[in-house]
Design a protein around this motif. Structure first.
Motif, PDB file in Angstrom:
ATOM      1  N   GLU A   6       0.821  -1.216   0.000  1.00  0.00           N
ATOM      2  CA  GLU A   6       0.000   0.000   0.000  1.00  0.00           C
ATOM      3  C   GLU A   6       0.850   1.258   0.000  1.00  0.00           C
ATOM      4  OE1 GLU A   6      -2.858  -0.184   3.219  1.00  0.00           O
ATOM      5  OE2 GLU A   6      -4.340  -1.060   1.856  1.00  0.00           O
ATOM      6  N   GLN A  23      -0.996   5.766 -12.811  1.00  0.00           N
ATOM      7  CA  GLN A  23      -2.273   5.358 -13.404  1.00  0.00           C
ATOM      8  C   GLN A  23      -3.078   6.557 -13.889  1.00  0.00           C
ATOM      9  OE1 GLN A  23      -4.736   2.454 -11.250  1.00  0.00           O
ATOM     10  NE2 GLN A  23      -6.538   3.717 -11.636  1.00  0.00           N
ATOM     11  N   TYR A  81     -10.179   2.357  -0.958  1.00  0.00           N
ATOM     12  CA  TYR A  81      -9.535   2.193  -2.252  1.00  0.00           C
ATOM     13  C   TYR A  81     -10.305   2.950  -3.345  1.00  0.00           C
ATOM     14  CZ  TYR A  81      -6.073  -1.354  -0.854  1.00  0.00           C
ATOM     15  OH  TYR A  81      -4.995  -2.001  -0.308  1.00  0.00           O
ATOM     16  N   TYR A 101      -2.977  -0.334 -14.328  1.00  0.00           N
ATOM     17  CA  TYR A 101      -4.199  -0.420 -13.522  1.00  0.00           C
ATOM     18  C   TYR A 101      -3.853  -1.078 -12.194  1.00  0.00           C
ATOM     19  CZ  TYR A 101      -6.924   1.098 -17.502  1.00  0.00           C
ATOM     20  OH  TYR A 101      -7.428   1.845 -18.533  1.00  0.00           O
ATOM     21  N   ASN A 102      -4.386  -0.498 -11.137  1.00  0.00           N
ATOM     22  CA  ASN A 102      -3.957  -0.754  -9.781  1.00  0.00           C
ATOM     23  C   ASN A 102      -5.044  -1.451  -8.980  1.00  0.00           C
ATOM     24  OD1 ASN A 102      -2.269  -0.278  -7.487  1.00  0.00           O
ATOM     25  ND2 ASN A 102      -1.624   1.634  -8.452  1.00  0.00           N
ATOM     26  N   VAL A 103      -4.680  -2.420  -8.128  1.00  0.00           N
ATOM     27  CA  VAL A 103      -5.659  -2.989  -7.182  1.00  0.00           C
ATOM     28  C   VAL A 103      -5.281  -2.692  -5.736  1.00  0.00           C
ATOM     29  CG1 VAL A 103      -6.249  -4.885  -8.748  1.00  0.00           C
ATOM     30  CG2 VAL A 103      -4.507  -5.250  -6.980  1.00  0.00           C
ATOM     31  N   GLY A 104      -4.207  -1.948  -5.522  1.00  0.00           N
ATOM     32  CA  GLY A 104      -3.722  -1.774  -4.158  1.00  0.00           C
ATOM     33  C   GLY A 104      -3.099  -3.069  -3.671  1.00  0.00           C
ATOM     34  N   LEU A 162      -9.059   3.902  -7.178  1.00  0.00           N
ATOM     35  CA  LEU A 162      -8.926   2.561  -7.733  1.00  0.00           C
ATOM     36  C   LEU A 162     -10.232   2.124  -8.370  1.00  0.00           C
ATOM     37  CD1 LEU A 162      -6.361   2.586  -5.871  1.00  0.00           C
ATOM     38  CD2 LEU A 162      -6.751   0.148  -5.563  1.00  0.00           C
ATOM     39  N   GLN A 163     -10.118   1.385  -9.444  1.00  0.00           N
ATOM     40  CA  GLN A 163     -11.287   0.828 -10.132  1.00  0.00           C
ATOM     41  C   GLN A 163     -11.355  -0.693  -9.985  1.00  0.00           C
ATOM     42  OE1 GLN A 163      -9.627   2.609 -13.747  1.00  0.00           O
ATOM     43  NE2 GLN A 163     -11.588   3.630 -14.061  1.00  0.00           N
ATOM     44  N   HIS A 164     -10.320  -1.274  -9.383  1.00  0.00           N
ATOM     45  CA  HIS A 164     -10.182  -2.730  -9.320  1.00  0.00           C
ATOM     46  C   HIS A 164      -9.769  -3.151  -7.917  1.00  0.00           C
ATOM     47  CE1 HIS A 164     -10.065  -2.513 -13.756  1.00  0.00           C
ATOM     48  NE2 HIS A 164      -9.301  -1.455 -13.542  1.00  0.00           N
ATOM     49  N   MET A 204       1.325   3.051  -3.301  1.00  0.00           N
ATOM     50  CA  MET A 204       0.160   3.484  -4.072  1.00  0.00           C
ATOM     51  C   MET A 204       0.170   4.964  -4.443  1.00  0.00           C
ATOM     52  SD  MET A 204      -2.826   1.218  -2.252  1.00  0.00           S
ATOM     53  CE  MET A 204      -4.125   2.234  -2.941  1.00  0.00           C
ATOM     54  N   LEU A 246      -0.513   5.163  -8.260  1.00  0.00           N
ATOM     55  CA  LEU A 246      -1.776   5.817  -8.642  1.00  0.00           C
ATOM     56  C   LEU A 246      -1.509   7.061  -9.483  1.00  0.00           C
ATOM     57  CD1 LEU A 246      -4.142   5.465  -5.565  1.00  0.00           C
ATOM     58  CD2 LEU A 246      -4.587   4.724  -7.897  1.00  0.00           C
TER      59      LEU A 246
END
Length: 237
Positions: free
Chosen positions: A138, A148, A195, A159-162, A200-202, A141, A145
């Motif tokens: 984390e 991103q 998130y 693309y990020n999921v954390g 974040l989108q994922h 990020m 980010l």
């Protein structure tokens, strides 16, 4: 001059102006000439095409026999062009060849551009233009980010999921650096909210996420419109 002659003169002048304007051809930034174009939706290949680019956008696709003007021309010589590839499962610490117990706490400082450049070197020469990180510390990020949210043609889109979300397990007291621990289902929901607020989108749900926490993340993630990914095995869920 009679009225009919005046009208005729005006018509001829207008025709001349329209014709002159039509002769002015736009000069594009880049032309990729004489290529075979792969349409990933129809799965068809269209030969003898020229791609005209203005700035950072595809402005037009024309037949190779049509005329155009461009500041720079790449001769395709019949080669195949297709959309950029997507690597759907990346871990940045593995790309950087850092073991879990020795990766840096943050991605910042003088080496930051070096880290970003390594992604470009790893992917762009092979046609991969988008990568999806499936779990990172984390603390990274803030940097990732920013990558991103500010994409560049010089680097792969990220693309990020954390962190990959896991439960607080008594038998897993030393979780990997790229895992994010939630203590209960309430904290799992809050993590999804946090998130999403960060942009974040994922989300990534790891197999060490127990069923109540798993369900809570799914429920909250769906409410927030997030894309959910899961690594499920070992019969935990």
């Amino acid at each position: 001059m009679h009225a009919k002659e005046i009208i005729l003169c005006r018509w001829l002048l207008l025709s001349f102006l329209i014709g002159s304007t039509g002769c002015v051809q736009q000069t594009y930034s880049l032309a990729i000439e004489n290529v075979k174009l792969f349409d990933s939706k129809s799965k068809q290949i269209f030969p003898n095409k020229t791609i005209l680019i203005q700035g950072d956008e595809i402005a037009e696709i024309i037949d190779s026999k049509e005329g155009y003007q461009a500041s720079k021309i790449i001769r395709g010589k019949g080669r195949l062009i297709c959309p950029g590839f997507v690597d759907t499962h990346v871990h940045l610490h593995q790309i950087y060849d850092w073991p879990n117990d020795s990766s840096p706490e943050t991605l910042e400082g003088d080496s930051l551009k070096h880290y970003h450049d390594l992604l470009a070197q790893q992917y762009l020469p092979y046609g991969t233009t988008t990568i999806a990180d499936m779990g990172q510390p984390e603390e990274w990020m803030t940097t990732t980010l920013d990558w991103q949210k500010h994409p560049s043609p010089h680097y792969p889109n990220l693309y990020n999921v954390g962190g990959a979300i896991i439960s607080d397990l008594s038998w897993n007291r030393n979780p990997a650096h790229h895992h994010t621990v939630v203590k209960d289902s309430g904290e799992a929901k809050k993590k999804a909210q946090t998130y999403a607020e960060k942009g974040l989108q994922h989300l990534k749900l790891y197999w060490k996420l127990e069923e109540p926490d798993f369900k809570a993340v799914i429920e909250e993630g769906q409410k927030l419109g997030l894309n959910l990914y899961a690594h499920v095995d070992y019969n935990i869920v």
